[in-house]
Design a protein around this motif. Structure first.
Motif, PDB file in Angstrom:
ATOM      1  N   GLU A 349       0.907  -1.168   0.105  1.00  0.00           N
ATOM      2  CA  GLU A 349      -0.053  -0.077   0.052  1.00  0.00           C
ATOM      3  C   GLU A 349       1.014   1.278   0.027  1.00  0.00           C
ATOM      4  O   GLU A 349       0.664   2.115  -0.786  1.00  0.00           O
ATOM      5  N   LEU A 350       2.126   1.249   0.878  1.00  0.00           N
ATOM      6  CA  LEU A 350       2.959   2.270   0.875  1.00  0.00           C
ATOM      7  C   LEU A 350       3.657   2.578  -0.744  1.00  0.00           C
ATOM      8  O   LEU A 350       3.525   3.688  -0.890  1.00  0.00           O
ATOM      9  N   ALA A 351       3.898   1.542  -1.331  1.00  0.00           N
ATOM     10  CA  ALA A 351       4.505   1.613  -2.485  1.00  0.00           C
ATOM     11  C   ALA A 351       3.438   1.962  -3.496  1.00  0.00           C
ATOM     12  O   ALA A 351       3.734   3.077  -4.377  1.00  0.00           O
ATOM     13  N   GLN A 352       2.344   1.912  -3.314  1.00  0.00           N
ATOM     14  CA  GLN A 352       1.171   2.345  -4.383  1.00  0.00           C
ATOM     15  C   GLN A 352       0.940   3.581  -3.854  1.00  0.00           C
ATOM     16  O   GLN A 352       0.742   4.473  -5.066  1.00  0.00           O
ATOM     17  N   ARG A 353       0.934   4.141  -2.840  1.00  0.00           N
ATOM     18  CA  ARG A 353       0.844   5.541  -2.237  1.00  0.00           C
ATOM     19  C   ARG A 353       1.961   6.321  -2.812  1.00  0.00           C
ATOM     20  O   ARG A 353       1.895   7.440  -3.395  1.00  0.00           O
ATOM     21  N   SER A 354       3.204   5.777  -2.924  1.00  0.00           N
ATOM     22  CA  SER A 354       4.408   6.404  -3.217  1.00  0.00           C
ATOM     23  C   SER A 354       4.238   6.434  -4.813  1.00  0.00           C
ATOM     24  O   SER A 354       4.652   7.689  -5.262  1.00  0.00           O
ATOM     25  N   ALA A 355       3.699   5.658  -5.484  1.00  0.00           N
ATOM     26  CA  ALA A 355       3.530   5.680  -6.834  1.00  0.00           C
ATOM     27  C   ALA A 355       2.406   6.779  -7.307  1.00  0.00           C
ATOM     28  O   ALA A 355       2.737   7.502  -8.186  1.00  0.00           O
ATOM     29  N   LYS A 356       1.350   6.681  -6.373  1.00  0.00           N
ATOM     30  CA  LYS A 356       0.420   7.570  -6.843  1.00  0.00           C
ATOM     31  C   LYS A 356       0.875   9.280  -6.518  1.00  0.00           C
ATOM     32  O   LYS A 356       0.623   9.866  -7.221  1.00  0.00           O
ATOM     33  N   GLU A 357       1.711   9.279  -5.555  1.00  0.00           N
ATOM     34  CA  GLU A 357       2.184  10.400  -5.060  1.00  0.00           C
ATOM     35  C   GLU A 357       3.281  11.018  -6.048  1.00  0.00           C
ATOM     36  O   GLU A 357       3.232  11.993  -6.464  1.00  0.00           O
ATOM     37  N   SER A 358       3.978  10.092  -6.444  1.00  0.00           N
ATOM     38  CA  SER A 358       5.126  10.131  -7.533  1.00  0.00           C
ATOM     39  C   SER A 358       4.310  10.720  -8.764  1.00  0.00           C
ATOM     40  O   SER A 358       4.952  11.621  -9.518  1.00  0.00           O
ATOM     41  N   ASN A 359       3.222  10.197  -8.932  1.00  0.00           N
ATOM     42  CA  ASN A 359       2.433  10.264 -10.329  1.00  0.00           C
ATOM     43  C   ASN A 359       1.786  11.971 -10.127  1.00  0.00           C
ATOM     44  O   ASN A 359       1.780  12.911 -11.012  1.00  0.00           O
ATOM     45  N   GLY A 360       1.222  12.197  -8.985  1.00  0.00           N
ATOM     46  CA  GLY A 360       1.018  13.453  -8.739  1.00  0.00           C
ATOM     47  C   GLY A 360       2.064  14.657  -8.925  1.00  0.00           C
ATOM     48  O   GLY A 360       1.885  15.591  -9.500  1.00  0.00           O
ATOM     49  N   ILE A 361       3.391  14.174  -7.920  1.00  0.00           N
ATOM     50  CA  ILE A 361       4.517  15.182  -8.347  1.00  0.00           C
ATOM     51  C   ILE A 361       4.910  15.206  -9.740  1.00  0.00           C
ATOM     52  O   ILE A 361       4.907  16.478 -10.287  1.00  0.00           O
ATOM     53  N   LYS A 362       4.698  14.105 -10.632  1.00  0.00           N
ATOM     54  CA  LYS A 362       5.179  14.022 -11.833  1.00  0.00           C
ATOM     55  C   LYS A 362       4.305  15.197 -12.515  1.00  0.00           C
ATOM     56  O   LYS A 362       4.722  16.009 -13.658  1.00  0.00           O
ATOM     57  N   THR A 363       2.987  14.917 -12.418  1.00  0.00           N
ATOM     58  CA  THR A 363       2.024  15.895 -12.993  1.00  0.00           C
ATOM     59  C   THR A 363       2.283  17.261 -12.634  1.00  0.00           C
ATOM     60  O   THR A 363       2.147  18.257 -13.418  1.00  0.00           O
ATOM     61  N   LEU A 364       2.441  17.371 -11.174  1.00  0.00           N
ATOM     62  CA  LEU A 364       2.571  19.022 -11.030  1.00  0.00           C
ATOM     63  C   LEU A 364       4.235  19.402 -11.571  1.00  0.00           C
ATOM     64  O   LEU A 364       4.021  20.661 -11.937  1.00  0.00           O
ATOM     65  N   LEU A 365       5.127  18.375 -11.729  1.00  0.00           N
ATOM     66  CA  LEU A 365       6.292  19.064 -12.240  1.00  0.00           C
ATOM     67  C   LEU A 365       6.071  19.610 -13.811  1.00  0.00           C
ATOM     68  O   LEU A 365       6.580  20.322 -14.279  1.00  0.00           O
ATOM     69  N   GLU A 366       5.298  18.492 -14.432  1.00  0.00           N
ATOM     70  CA  GLU A 366       4.854  18.777 -15.841  1.00  0.00           C
ATOM     71  C   GLU A 366       4.315  20.195 -15.905  1.00  0.00           C
ATOM     72  O   GLU A 366       4.616  20.929 -16.820  1.00  0.00           O
ATOM     73  N   THR A 367       3.222  20.279 -14.980  1.00  0.00           N
ATOM     74  CA  THR A 367       2.697  21.453 -15.229  1.00  0.00           C
ATOM     75  C   THR A 367       3.743  22.677 -14.924  1.00  0.00           C
ATOM     76  O   THR A 367       3.416  23.766 -15.298  1.00  0.00           O
ATOM     77  N   SER A 368       4.226  22.558 -13.696  1.00  0.00           N
ATOM     78  CA  SER A 368       5.374  23.577 -13.478  1.00  0.00           C
ATOM     79  C   SER A 368       6.266  23.995 -14.542  1.00  0.00           C
ATOM     80  O   SER A 368       6.532  24.938 -14.930  1.00  0.00           O
ATOM     81  N   LYS A 369       6.679  22.838 -15.248  1.00  0.00           N
ATOM     82  CA  LYS A 369       7.711  22.930 -16.266  1.00  0.00           C
ATOM     83  C   LYS A 369       7.086  23.573 -17.520  1.00  0.00           C
ATOM     84  O   LYS A 369       7.509  24.451 -18.079  1.00  0.00           O
ATOM     85  N   SER A 370       5.611  23.324 -17.786  1.00  0.00           N
ATOM     86  CA  SER A 370       4.984  23.928 -18.740  1.00  0.00           C
ATOM     87  C   SER A 370       5.011  25.470 -18.363  1.00  0.00           C
ATOM     88  O   SER A 370       5.074  26.183 -19.421  1.00  0.00           O
ATOM     89  N   GLN A 371       4.459  25.696 -17.146  1.00  0.00           N
ATOM     90  CA  GLN A 371       4.359  27.196 -16.817  1.00  0.00           C
ATOM     91  C   GLN A 371       5.670  27.825 -16.782  1.00  0.00           C
ATOM     92  O   GLN A 371       5.810  28.932 -17.376  1.00  0.00           O
ATOM     93  N   VAL A 372       6.794  27.061 -16.442  1.00  0.00           N
ATOM     94  CA  VAL A 372       8.043  27.791 -16.569  1.00  0.00           C
ATOM     95  C   VAL A 372       8.612  27.855 -17.876  1.00  0.00           C
ATOM     96  O   VAL A 372       8.974  28.981 -18.271  1.00  0.00           O
ATOM     97  N   ARG A 373       8.173  27.148 -18.768  1.00  0.00           N
ATOM     98  CA  ARG A 373       8.451  27.306 -20.233  1.00  0.00           C
ATOM     99  C   ARG A 373       7.513  28.862 -20.920  1.00  0.00           C
ATOM    100  O   ARG A 373       8.038  29.294 -21.671  1.00  0.00           O
ATOM    101  N   LYS A 374       6.262  28.705 -20.320  1.00  0.00           N
ATOM    102  CA  LYS A 374       5.472  29.776 -20.666  1.00  0.00           C
ATOM    103  C   LYS A 374       6.188  31.049 -20.044  1.00  0.00           C
ATOM    104  O   LYS A 374       6.373  31.975 -20.680  1.00  0.00           O
ATOM    105  N   GLY A 375       6.533  31.054 -18.754  1.00  0.00           N
ATOM    106  CA  GLY A 375       7.300  32.057 -18.222  1.00  0.00           C
ATOM    107  C   GLY A 375       8.433  32.398 -18.927  1.00  0.00           C
ATOM    108  O   GLY A 375       8.820  33.736 -18.965  1.00  0.00           O
ATOM    109  N   VAL A 376       9.224  31.588 -19.424  1.00  0.00           N
ATOM    110  CA  VAL A 376      10.507  31.539 -19.877  1.00  0.00           C
ATOM    111  C   VAL A 376      10.006  32.450 -21.415  1.00  0.00           C
ATOM    112  O   VAL A 376      11.027  33.440 -21.839  1.00  0.00           O
ATOM    113  N   GLU A 377       8.855  31.766 -22.105  1.00  0.00           N
ATOM    114  CA  GLU A 377       8.634  32.525 -23.447  1.00  0.00           C
ATOM    115  C   GLU A 377       8.213  34.097 -23.012  1.00  0.00           C
ATOM    116  O   GLU A 377       8.476  34.918 -23.821  1.00  0.00           O
ATOM    117  N   LEU A 378       7.589  34.119 -22.196  1.00  0.00           N
ATOM    118  CA  LEU A 378       6.828  35.461 -21.449  1.00  0.00           C
ATOM    119  C   LEU A 378       8.074  36.378 -21.180  1.00  0.00           C
ATOM    120  O   LEU A 378       8.031  37.772 -21.593  1.00  0.00           O
TER     121      LEU A 378
END
Length: 476
Positions: A349-378
């Motif tokens: 269960e802990l591994a599943q939660r870690s995987a789930k949180e990792s996916n969330g972090i990954k999603t946040l990182l992708e979003t952050s990266k996308s925003q950073v790219r937009k910020g860089v463009e801006l």
């Protein structure tokens, strides 16, 4: 007969006859005849024969001596010298008779001679007296003064003609003096004076033409002066208006100069503000560049985190897989592995939660990266905009600097124009004064032209026919 007369005189006086005197009278070049006391001819000399054409034999001893001088019988001067009819002297020789010394008579008279033609004779009658003073004979001498009398008559006629000519010319000159230029000498003069009349008429004709031209020109001058006076008045008025407009222009130029001075000062301030803005824009551009670098660093760090998350996901997957295997093995172990199965389940269960949180972090990182790219463009776009602003600010700075320089130059130009306008204003005021003086001078000229026209109108320039004379040919 003459010899008998002188012989009787000899007997009466007791002296010898004067044959020399007889011969002298007979041969004298002056026509001479002698009458005795009875009025009979006692001597008719050769010169008298030549003058009258009557021979001595035809008249001596008779009282018909008058035939030598007149067509009808009438007393001669010798007859009147006897003093018998003194009133006849005045009647027959009224204008030509005069008393000589003593009883002698002298007269001048026109006579119709038998030889033909009228002759003007100068007559002298000299009585011959005896010792008692009685007239016993009369000697009459005659001189032909026809040529001299004709000359005198011609001279009289010439003087009369001259007098008439002078009178007529004098009247014409008085007419000219009174202004009558139509007066011409119409009556022909004697041939020798006709050129004078023609020249007078020629001079009057040309004077009439000249005065007519002067009158016409004076009328035109009056009209021109009137127009000039009107133009001068308009010029004076317009010059005054121009002077007022120039004063307003000078005032406006003064305001423009002050405005340009203020604009120049404002342009200098704007140039300074733009310089500060450009400095701030350059600083902002540098900050943007730093921000871009930081954003790129964040992007790189996000990539690294993403890699770590991927490792965590891999570890969670392996852990989940191991927990699953452990659960299977615990199930195989039965009750002995039941506790381990619980732990394995928790780990799973802990591994599943870690995987789930990792996916969330990954999603946040992708979003952050996308925003950073937009910020860089801006930020890149902001940097480009700031760079463009800096460049435009540089252009504006140049424009403002040029505007400031041009404003200063315009201010100087306006100052020069203002000075020139003031000078022009002074000149315009002087022109206005001169225009007013010209108006007064033109008014005086108009008055003088009208006075001249009034003086010229006293001349009568119409000819007798009513038309202006065109002149006559000048007499040679």
């Amino acid at each position: 007969m003459a010899k008998r007369f002188f012989r009787s005189r000899e007997n009466e006086s007791g002296s010898k006859p004067d044959h020399l005197a007889l011969a002298a009278l007979q041969r004298m070049a002056v026509p001479t005849f002698v009458l005795d006391a009875d009025g009979r001819v006692v001597l008719w000399n050769q010169a008298c024969e030549k003058l009258t054409g009557i021979a001595a034999g035809d008249v001596v001893g008779t009282t018909e001596h008058w035939k030598g001088f007149y067509k009808e019988e009438r007393p001669c001067l010798a007859d009147l010298a006897f003093g018998r009819n003194p009133e006849l002297v005045a009647n027959l020789y009224a204008a030509q008779s005069r008393q000589m010394s003593g009883p002698d008579l002298r007269a001048e008279n026109w006579c119709d001679l038998p030889t033909g033609g009228r002759h003007y004779l100068l007559i002298e009658a000299c009585p011959i007296m005896d010792e008692s003073g009685a007239i016993v004979a009369v000697v009459e001498t005659l001189q032909d003064g026809t040529e001299q009398e004709n000359k005198r008559l011609e001279q009289d006629e010439a003087r009369q003609a001259q007098t008439a000519i002078v009178t007529e010319i004098g009247e014409a000159l008085r007419g000219l003096a009174d202004g009558d230029l139509a007066a011409e000498l119409t009556t022909p003069f004697p041939s020798q004076y006709e050129p004078l009349r023609e020249n007078f008429n020629y001079a009057v004709s040309h004077l009439r033409q000249t005065i007519s031209s002067v009158i016409e020109n004076t009328t035109q001058i009056d009209e021109s002066c009137t127009d000039l006076l009107s133009a001068s008045a308009n010029l004076s008025e317009r010059t005054g208006q121009q002077a007022a407009n120039l004063q307003q222009t000078v005032a406006s130029l003064t305001q423009i100069g002050e405005g340009l001075q203020a604009t120049s000062e404002g342009a200098a301030k704007a140039n300074h503000a733009i310089d500060e803005t450009m400095a701030q824009a350059r600083n902002s551009a540098e900050i943007v560049q730093d921000t871009i670098a930081a954003m790129k660093a964040i992007d790189d760090f996000s990539s690294q985190i993403n890699q770590v998350v991927a490792v965590i996901e891999e570890l969670a997957f392996q852990t989940n897989l191991l927990a699953l295997n452990a659960g299977v093995e615990a199930a195989r172990a039965g009750d002995a592995g039941r506790g381990f199965a619980v732990v394995a389940q928790e780990v799973r269960e802990l591994a599943q939660r870690s995987a789930k949180e990792s996916n969330g972090i990954k999603t946040l990182l992708e979003t952050s990266k996308s925003q950073v790219r937009k910020g860089v463009e801006l930020v890149d776009r902001t940097g480009e905009s700031l760079q463009a602003i800096v460049e435009k600010a540089g252009v504006v700075d140049q424009i403002v600097a040029s505007l400031a320089s041009a404003t200063v130059e315009h201010s100087r130009t306006v100052t020069d124009i203002q000075t020139s306008a003031k000078d022009l204003d002074q000149l315009t005021m002087q022109n206005a004064q001169m225009a007013e003086e010209g108006k007064d001078a033109n008014q005086k000229l108009v008055d003088q032209a009208r006075r001249l026209a009034a003086m010229l109108h006293r001349f009568e320039v119409e000819t007798v026919s009513g038309s202006t004379a065109t002149g006559v040919a000048r007499a040679a």
